[in-house]
Motif scaffolding. Sequence first.
Motif, PDB file in Angstrom:
ATOM      1  N   ASP A  34       0.798  -1.162   0.050  1.00 34.15           N
ATOM      2  CA  ASP A  34      -0.125   0.160   0.041  1.00 34.15           C
ATOM      3  C   ASP A  34       0.914   1.332  -0.008  1.00 34.15           C
ATOM      4  O   ASP A  34       0.571   2.106  -0.614  1.00 34.15           O
ATOM      5  CB  ASP A  34      -0.808  -0.099   1.188  1.00 34.15           C
ATOM      6  N   ALA A  35       1.919   1.220   0.710  1.00 37.66           N
ATOM      7  CA  ALA A  35       2.777   2.495   0.930  1.00 37.66           C
ATOM      8  C   ALA A  35       3.667   2.553  -0.379  1.00 37.66           C
ATOM      9  O   ALA A  35       3.871   3.905  -0.587  1.00 37.66           O
ATOM     10  CB  ALA A  35       3.827   2.220   2.140  1.00 37.66           C
ATOM     11  N   TYR A  36       4.082   1.485  -1.074  1.00 41.84           N
ATOM     12  CA  TYR A  36       4.692   1.789  -2.357  1.00 41.84           C
ATOM     13  C   TYR A  36       4.295   0.848  -3.440  1.00 41.84           C
ATOM     14  O   TYR A  36       4.920   0.452  -4.135  1.00 41.84           O
ATOM     15  CB  TYR A  36       6.155   1.133  -1.981  1.00 41.84           C
ATOM     16  N   HIS A  37       3.086   1.164  -3.738  1.00 41.87           N
ATOM     17  CA  HIS A  37       2.220   0.478  -5.038  1.00 41.87           C
ATOM     18  C   HIS A  37       2.710   1.342  -6.117  1.00 41.87           C
ATOM     19  O   HIS A  37       2.904   2.514  -6.012  1.00 41.87           O
ATOM     20  CB  HIS A  37       0.910   0.551  -4.569  1.00 41.87           C
ATOM     21  N   PRO A  38       2.636   0.705  -7.240  1.00 45.86           N
ATOM     22  CA  PRO A  38       3.158   1.189  -8.421  1.00 45.86           C
ATOM     23  C   PRO A  38       2.246   2.269  -8.797  1.00 45.86           C
ATOM     24  O   PRO A  38       2.447   3.206  -9.641  1.00 45.86           O
ATOM     25  CB  PRO A  38       3.065   0.104  -9.516  1.00 45.86           C
ATOM     26  N   ASP A  39       0.913   2.170  -8.351  1.00 46.15           N
ATOM     27  CA  ASP A  39      -0.165   3.269  -8.459  1.00 46.15           C
ATOM     28  C   ASP A  39      -0.063   4.681  -7.986  1.00 46.15           C
ATOM     29  O   ASP A  39      -0.634   5.317  -8.232  1.00 46.15           O
ATOM     30  CB  ASP A  39      -1.470   2.554  -8.154  1.00 46.15           C
ATOM     31  N   PHE A  68       7.937   3.787 -11.045  1.00 47.26           N
ATOM     32  CA  PHE A  68       8.036   2.420 -10.256  1.00 47.26           C
ATOM     33  C   PHE A  68       8.809   2.995  -8.872  1.00 47.26           C
ATOM     34  O   PHE A  68      10.006   3.394  -9.052  1.00 47.26           O
ATOM     35  CB  PHE A  68       8.554   1.190 -10.851  1.00 47.26           C
ATOM     36  N   PRO A  69       8.454   2.622  -7.850  1.00 49.81           N
ATOM     37  CA  PRO A  69       8.968   2.952  -6.538  1.00 49.81           C
ATOM     38  C   PRO A  69      10.458   2.156  -6.575  1.00 49.81           C
ATOM     39  O   PRO A  69      10.526   1.034  -7.190  1.00 49.81           O
ATOM     40  CB  PRO A  69       8.147   2.622  -5.411  1.00 49.81           C
ATOM     41  N   HIS A  70      11.422   2.583  -6.076  1.00 48.54           N
ATOM     42  CA  HIS A  70      12.749   1.947  -6.113  1.00 48.54           C
ATOM     43  C   HIS A  70      12.537   0.614  -5.419  1.00 48.54           C
ATOM     44  O   HIS A  70      13.778  -0.277  -5.494  1.00 48.54           O
ATOM     45  CB  HIS A  70      13.950   2.711  -5.739  1.00 48.54           C
ATOM     46  N   VAL A  71      11.968   0.332  -4.218  1.00 46.35           N
ATOM     47  CA  VAL A  71      11.740  -1.001  -3.727  1.00 46.35           C
ATOM     48  C   VAL A  71      10.967  -2.014  -4.244  1.00 46.35           C
ATOM     49  O   VAL A  71      10.444  -3.022  -3.911  1.00 46.35           O
ATOM     50  CB  VAL A  71      11.227  -0.735  -2.193  1.00 46.35           C
ATOM     51  N   THR A  72      10.404  -1.601  -5.366  1.00 48.14           N
ATOM     52  CA  THR A  72       9.656  -2.465  -6.187  1.00 48.14           C
ATOM     53  C   THR A  72       9.945  -3.905  -6.309  1.00 48.14           C
ATOM     54  O   THR A  72       9.530  -5.055  -6.012  1.00 48.14           O
ATOM     55  CB  THR A  72       9.132  -1.948  -7.318  1.00 48.14           C
ATOM     56  N   THR A  73      11.369  -4.124  -6.650  1.00 52.68           N
ATOM     57  CA  THR A  73      11.922  -5.393  -6.722  1.00 52.68           C
ATOM     58  C   THR A  73      12.029  -5.990  -5.513  1.00 52.68           C
ATOM     59  O   THR A  73      11.937  -7.461  -5.452  1.00 52.68           O
ATOM     60  CB  THR A  73      13.255  -5.401  -7.553  1.00 52.68           C
ATOM     61  N   ILE A  74      12.065  -5.418  -4.428  1.00 47.69           N
ATOM     62  CA  ILE A  74      12.440  -6.020  -3.000  1.00 47.69           C
ATOM     63  C   ILE A  74      10.789  -6.596  -2.720  1.00 47.69           C
ATOM     64  O   ILE A  74      10.617  -7.703  -2.171  1.00 47.69           O
ATOM     65  CB  ILE A  74      12.427  -5.134  -1.959  1.00 47.69           C
ATOM     66  N   LEU A  75       9.650  -5.690  -3.127  1.00 45.16           N
ATOM     67  CA  LEU A  75       8.423  -6.317  -2.747  1.00 45.16           C
ATOM     68  C   LEU A  75       8.041  -7.314  -3.666  1.00 45.16           C
ATOM     69  O   LEU A  75       7.387  -8.218  -3.396  1.00 45.16           O
ATOM     70  CB  LEU A  75       7.466  -4.932  -3.071  1.00 45.16           C
ATOM     71  N   GLN A  76       8.393  -7.417  -4.735  1.00 44.54           N
ATOM     72  CA  GLN A  76       8.041  -8.276  -5.902  1.00 44.54           C
ATOM     73  C   GLN A  76       8.777  -9.620  -5.135  1.00 44.54           C
ATOM     74  O   GLN A  76       7.917 -10.636  -5.268  1.00 44.54           O
ATOM     75  CB  GLN A  76       8.605  -8.092  -7.254  1.00 44.54           C
ATOM     76  N   ASN A  77       9.839  -9.705  -4.852  1.00 44.32           N
ATOM     77  CA  ASN A  77      10.542 -10.983  -4.335  1.00 44.32           C
ATOM     78  C   ASN A  77       9.811 -11.381  -3.249  1.00 44.32           C
ATOM     79  O   ASN A  77       9.447 -12.845  -3.064  1.00 44.32           O
ATOM     80  CB  ASN A  77      12.098 -10.393  -4.128  1.00 44.32           C
ATOM     81  N   VAL A  78       9.564 -10.436  -2.138  1.00 43.23           N
ATOM     82  CA  VAL A  78       8.938 -11.223  -0.937  1.00 43.23           C
ATOM     83  C   VAL A  78       7.554 -11.630  -1.199  1.00 43.23           C
ATOM     84  O   VAL A  78       7.085 -12.638  -0.751  1.00 43.23           O
ATOM     85  CB  VAL A  78       9.020  -9.981   0.175  1.00 43.23           C
ATOM     86  N   SER A 109      -1.007  -4.779 -11.802  1.00 41.75           N
ATOM     87  CA  SER A 109      -0.648  -3.492 -11.692  1.00 41.75           C
ATOM     88  C   SER A 109       0.592  -2.954 -12.147  1.00 41.75           C
ATOM     89  O   SER A 109       0.921  -2.087 -13.017  1.00 41.75           O
ATOM     90  CB  SER A 109      -0.879  -2.761 -10.420  1.00 41.75           C
ATOM     91  N   ILE A 110       1.721  -3.944 -12.240  1.00 42.82           N
ATOM     92  CA  ILE A 110       2.815  -3.426 -12.725  1.00 42.82           C
ATOM     93  C   ILE A 110       3.041  -3.754 -14.110  1.00 42.82           C
ATOM     94  O   ILE A 110       3.637  -2.900 -14.740  1.00 42.82           O
ATOM     95  CB  ILE A 110       4.117  -4.449 -11.846  1.00 42.82           C
ATOM     96  N   LEU A 111       2.457  -4.886 -14.474  1.00 40.19           N
ATOM     97  CA  LEU A 111       2.282  -5.168 -15.835  1.00 40.19           C
ATOM     98  C   LEU A 111       1.509  -4.037 -16.530  1.00 40.19           C
ATOM     99  O   LEU A 111       1.910  -3.567 -17.622  1.00 40.19           O
ATOM    100  CB  LEU A 111       1.321  -6.367 -16.030  1.00 40.19           C
ATOM    101  N   ASP A 112       0.635  -3.518 -16.150  1.00 40.17           N
ATOM    102  CA  ASP A 112      -0.181  -2.386 -16.756  1.00 40.17           C
ATOM    103  C   ASP A 112       0.608  -1.216 -16.966  1.00 40.17           C
ATOM    104  O   ASP A 112      -0.007  -0.426 -17.870  1.00 40.17           O
ATOM    105  CB  ASP A 112      -1.513  -2.019 -15.862  1.00 40.17           C
TER     106      ASP A 112
END
Length: 286
Positions: free
Chosen positions: A85-90, A95-105, A132-135
């Motif tokens: 919610d805090a770092y959502h792509p929307d 994209f937030p820079h922590v996106t890959t971190i959140l994708q991994n977890v 949402s990332i795909l979009d």
Amino acid sequence: MTADRRPEEIEIDRLDQQLATAETGDMNALTKAVATYETQLATAHEKGESDRYRGISRAYQEQLITVLDDATQTEGWELVEDFLDAYHPDTADKFPHVTTILQNVTSRYLIRTRLSAGIDSVPVSALTFFSSILDQFEGDGYDFIREALHPYGWGIGHPDHSVADDIHQYASSSLPLVNAILEHAFYADQHSAVELLEELVNDESVQQTLPYRSGKISGPRYLLDAPAGAVSDFDPTVPRYWEWQEELDHEFVLDEDVETQIREIVAEQGVGDELSSDWEIADLTL
């Protein structure tokens, strides 16, 4: 006299301290560590300091993923959901820079949950995060974020979110990405995955020619790499820093009826002409 330290150095020291405290189970420290990591990468990006950006990412990415993953296994999905919610792509133009971190977890949670409790137990918010990332993809770039989308295939067959529809939608424009997601779909549910494969290879939008190595390759032939990858001797490398097959004691075995369907697809698409008479599914690996 001690020289003044740059603010960035002070922040990195703070990140070290926050991660050390988070490893003891302090969720407040974990929240601060994620925020510090995001801020430091954003600052480096804005200043065009690519070496510093890569240095921070390489130094802290795996540790941050591990700490957040460990905390998730203790605290539950709600913890990850708060970060999504805090770092959502929307929430931003990029994209937030922590996106890959959140994708991994999120991927780890998705795979563990699917294998232990079934697809119905996978939270929809985990899958909508990936969709949402795909979009938001436009053109090239974001290689690491694209790679981290591969485990989205583990959500195939969810009753409230159609991963198959998403895969189908992007097949015409992002076939390499779709191929990788489809491979993970085979790990999750090979029967649903082979049905989707059959739909895709018969879709006119997939009947395209792609550059491949020194020549070209058809779209259907490209997608046949997905089941081949699942049965090959190569272990998946995504999510990064995690050998899920070993940790979860999971071995993929292709069912005979699914193999028969794949062989029928190969024959229908005329791919068998390039294979030996005694070919195996793994021989379809590109």
